[in-house]
Motif scaffolding. Structure first.
Motif, short mmCIF file in Angstrom:
data_model
loop_
_atom_site.label_atom_id
_atom_site.label_comp_id
_atom_site.label_asym_id
_atom_site.label_seq_id
_atom_site.Cartn_x
_atom_site.Cartn_y
_atom_site.Cartn_z
N TYR A 187 -11.31 -22.95 -54.59
CA TYR A 187 -10.54 -23.24 -55.81
C TYR A 187 -9.63 -22.05 -56.13
N GLU A 245 -7.94 -21.20 -59.63
CA GLU A 245 -8.71 -20.81 -60.80
C GLU A 245 -8.65 -19.30 -61.08
N GLY A 253 -9.24 -21.37 -69.70
CA GLY A 253 -9.82 -22.66 -69.34
C GLY A 253 -8.79 -23.74 -69.15
N GLN A 268 -6.67 -23.95 -66.30
CA GLN A 268 -6.20 -24.09 -64.93
C GLN A 268 -6.19 -25.56 -64.51
N ASP A 269 -5.16 -25.92 -63.75
CA ASP A 269 -4.98 -27.31 -63.33
C ASP A 269 -4.42 -27.30 -61.92
N ASP A 295 -11.96 -15.44 -63.27
CA ASP A 295 -12.15 -16.79 -62.73
C ASP A 295 -12.26 -17.73 -63.92
N ASP A 296 -11.30 -18.62 -64.06
CA ASP A 296 -11.19 -19.42 -65.27
C ASP A 296 -12.28 -20.48 -65.38
N TYR A 297 -12.98 -20.74 -64.25
CA TYR A 297 -14.09 -21.70 -64.32
C TYR A 297 -15.43 -20.99 -64.48
N ASN A 298 -15.37 -19.64 -64.41
CA ASN A 298 -16.55 -18.81 -64.65
C ASN A 298 -17.64 -18.97 -63.60
N ASP A 299 -17.25 -19.26 -62.33
CA ASP A 299 -18.26 -19.37 -61.29
C ASP A 299 -17.96 -18.44 -60.11
N ASN A 316 -16.53 -14.54 -64.86
CA ASN A 316 -15.25 -14.33 -65.51
C ASN A 316 -15.12 -12.88 -65.98
N ASN A 353 -24.04 -21.57 -60.62
CA ASN A 353 -24.63 -22.81 -60.14
C ASN A 353 -26.11 -22.62 -59.84
#
Length: 695
Positions: free
Chosen positions: A40, A43, A75, A77-78, A110-114, A136, A391
């Motif tokens: 990704y 992100e 939050g 990101q697309d 990291d905008d998805y925080n993973d 993040n 995760n």
């Protein structure tokens, strides 16, 4: 493959950086930033800035999704908008001329925080710093200082944390942090601060900041007594000179020395057995499928893995002081077991105390793909099944084997897996784990052995594996074909590159030319569990609850006898630290320990009061032409030895007069190979022994 090295070192990783130098002025050092993205790329965002400044205010360089993520992340990101980096790509920024010796920061968002990006800082072309972007707003710090010329570091002690009284190999990993090639180095170790043992290794070629080597000292440590020891290992004499940085030369590790697991398997060929339920549903067992002991056997720490449901994911029950009076239990389920431990089929501990589980679904995302495989976990209870911010708590997962039906540990983070979808055996090496809850699999190695054709029985009955660590044979329950195979893991060679499904890997290859054979092809209905002790192989049959004992030293393999538990549903089996057989039953939700017959108790009380316990033994057993019956602890007595076949027919009866400790010889030439019962009796004493004849 599991290979030990003495004197000769093995190169595990080789990265030769391009020595690119910017035209920097005096007092400046060329620094290059290398970014590797994950699945990704859109992100993430990163920025380089000097100490005392902040992201966005004093950026020297930056990259990634500045429009939707930037220094703070929103939050927003697309992927469809096309901003930021591509997926699984490598990007380079620089070289930048930075002030020599000054501190700098890299902020990673990291905008998805993973997590996801790997960041490498190359100084004068050498990769001196590596950062894993976790979560993040991570901030990494480094100094713009070139590498020292001679700087070797000890990056790991690979000697297992538990050994029995024996010669213990002292092994570890070295990394060259310097700018000069290492051609020689000294390896040293001590036990509990005692006299050092040193060995000089020469004729090497460890490249500058690019190679990792594994070594095993030629001088083993002979552990004579049980207990807990401190193993200290250090390096010295790099290229015959003093290491310029001694701060990374030394490591210590606690080593536990215990007694060997007793070989009690043959006692299970007797009739008198005791079955003790160690745990049940009240302890959290829910369709248990497998079990394994923590590799520090003196802990008596037993882990059982539950199937549970696909929606919930599996769980574990850990029994501390298993089978002892002070036993306690702990049930746990990871926060994302739905994916990483979905309908687990097996559990296997490695000597480094990590464990792996095999996932028994087609798609761990529960969609239409086939994205699943084994997962790696920590047995540290402060990590396992605890919140990680990502995760779940898993350490790693590689997704190339749907319907993984069994797993066996090899070494470190390398495991063997029964691929129930493709119908072959696969070796997974997670190598360096990505940390709890992260998702970087790019250093993983997967070797697929397509010549070893297997078939899963069904999704409810796994096909377990066990590795003979001494002989390097992997024993495989081939449930769908009602047989047992074995393969020599030291054989085979890469024959083709394969394309991994839906994730990047360092290596995914087909292996050919492996040595393997079917060793048990009859007498099994629904084989499932398997374990090994010396020349004895144990296999459980799910359909009837039998545990079958085989002599694998013979060709063909001989069935010596069966333990009839009378409880269909047995899956995983394990020989415990006590030498006893343990198993789980998926149907009854139990973990059970089987005890063999005790020493026979005489009826003659006079003998007992004198503390002379009569004992009868037969050897060899299995026997060929003759067998010797040894008698100890008897007074002057007349005994009878009578041989029966399995139908209960008496084949001969012999009178034996004994005095104290004595022996008698039996001639077995007239009887065909097979199983028999020998009954030894007197007026006050009777014992039955099972005897095997084989030729």
């Amino acid at each position: 493959m599991k290979t030990f090295y003495s004197l000769v070192l093995l190169p595990l990783l080789c990265i030769i950086p391009a020595l690119v130098h910017a035209q920097c002025t005096a007092g400046e050092t060329p620094v290059t930033i290398q970014i590797e993205t994950d699945d990704y790329g859109y992100e993430g965002y990163w920025a380089l800035y000097p100490d005392g400044s902040s992201c966005g205010a004093g950026n020297i360089a930056s990259g990634g999704n500045a429009t939707q993520v930037g220094c703070n992340g929103a939050g927003q990101q697309d992927a469809s908008m096309g901003f930021g980096y591509g997926n699984n790509q490598t990007y380079t920024s620089g070289p930048h001329c930075l002030t020599s010796g000054a501190a700098y920061h890299i902020k990673y968002v990291d905008d998805y925080n993973d997590g996801g990006f790997d960041i490498t800082v190359l100084i004068e072309g050498l990769p001196l710093y590596e950062f894993d972007g976790n979560g993040n707003n991570s901030i990494f710090t480094f100094e713009a200082t070139p590498a020292l010329e001679l700087n070797a570091g000890l990056i790991g002690i690979t000697t297992a944390g538990f050994h029995v009284i024996s010669d213990v190999p002292v092994s570890g990993k070295i990394f060259n942090y310097g700018s000069a090639t290492i051609t020689s180095i000294s390896i040293n170790y001590s036990i509990n601060g005692g006299n050092p043992v040193s060995q000089n290794l020469s004729g090497l070629s460890i490249l500058p900041y690019g190679e990792e080597y594994e070594f095993t000292s030629s001088y083993f440590w002979y552990a004579q007594d049980t207990g807990t020891y401190t193993l200290k290992v250090w390096t010295s004499n790099v290229n015959g000179e003093t290491d310029m940085d001694t701060s990374n030369d030394t490591l210590q590790k606690t080593i536990v020395i215990g007694t060997p697991v007793p070989d009690l398997v043959d006692q299970y060929l007797e009739d008198t057995l005791t079955f003790t339920v160690i745990g049940d549903a009240s302890d959290g067992l829910n369709k248990p499928r497998d079990l394994d002991f923590h590799p520090t056997l003196t802990k008596y720490e037993l882990w059982v893995i539950n199937e549970d449901t696909e929606n919930s994911g599996g769980s574990t029950v850990t029994f501390y002081n298993a089978g002892k009076g002070e036993q306690t239990e702990l049930w746990k389920r990871d926060g994302n077991a739905w994916h990483f431990m979905s309908l687990p089929t097996a559990i296997a501990f490695s000597e480094n105390t990590n464990f792996a589980t095999s996932t028994g679904v087609y798609d761990a995302n529960h969609g239409t793909g086939h994205f699943t495989g084994p997962a790696l976990w920590s047995s540290d209870m402060s990590i396992y099944a605890e919140p990680s911010g990502g995760n779940g708590s898993h350490l790693d997962m590689i997704h190339q084997s749907p319907y993984s039906m069994g797993i066996a540990a090899e070494r470190d983070n390398a495991f063997w897996v029964f691929d129930g979808d493709a119908g072959n055996i696969v070796r997974y090496d997670f190598r360096k784990d990505h940390g709890p809850g992260n998702d970087d699999h790019r250093d993983g190695l997967v070797w697929r052995y397509t010549e070893v054709q297997v078939q899963k029985l069904n999704n409810a009955v796994p096909s377990h594996l066990v590795l003979d660590e001494q002989k390097k044979w992997l024993y495989i329950v081939d449930g769908g074909n009602q047989r047992v195979l074995r393969m020599d893991i030291t054989t085979g060679h890469p024959s083709a590159n394969l394309t991994p499904y839906a994730e990047p890997l360092a290596e995914y290859k087909r292996y050919s030319g492996v040595t393997w054979e079917a060793i048990i092809t009859t007498g099994l209905s629904q084989p499932c569990g398997i374990d090994i002790m010396g020349d004895r192989l144990l296999v459980s049959d799910y359909s009837n609850g039998d545990i079958i004992i085989y002599d694998i030293s013979l060709q063909p393999v001989v069935e010596l006898g069966r333990i009839h538990t009378g409880q269909p549903g047995i899956q995983g089996i394990k020989i415990g630290p006590d030498g006893l057989i343990w198993y789980v039953n998926r149907t009854t939700n139990e973990v059970v320990r089987i005890e063999g017959p005790k020493e026979e108790t005489p009826v003659n009380t006079a003998i007992s009061e004198e503390n002379h316990q009569p004992h009868v033994s037969i050897s060899p057993n299995p026997a060929d032409e003759k067998a010797r019956i040894a008698f100890t602890g008897f007074s002057n007595e007349k005994l009878h030895a009578e041989l029966f076949d399995l139908a209960g027919r008496s084949l001969f009866r012999k009178c034996i007069c004994i005095s104290g400790n004595s022996a008698a010889e039996l001639d077995l030439n007239d009887y065909p190979p097979g199983s028999y019962f020998m009954v030894i009796s007197s007026v006050d004493y009777t014992v039955t022994k099972k005897i095997f004849i084989q030729r």
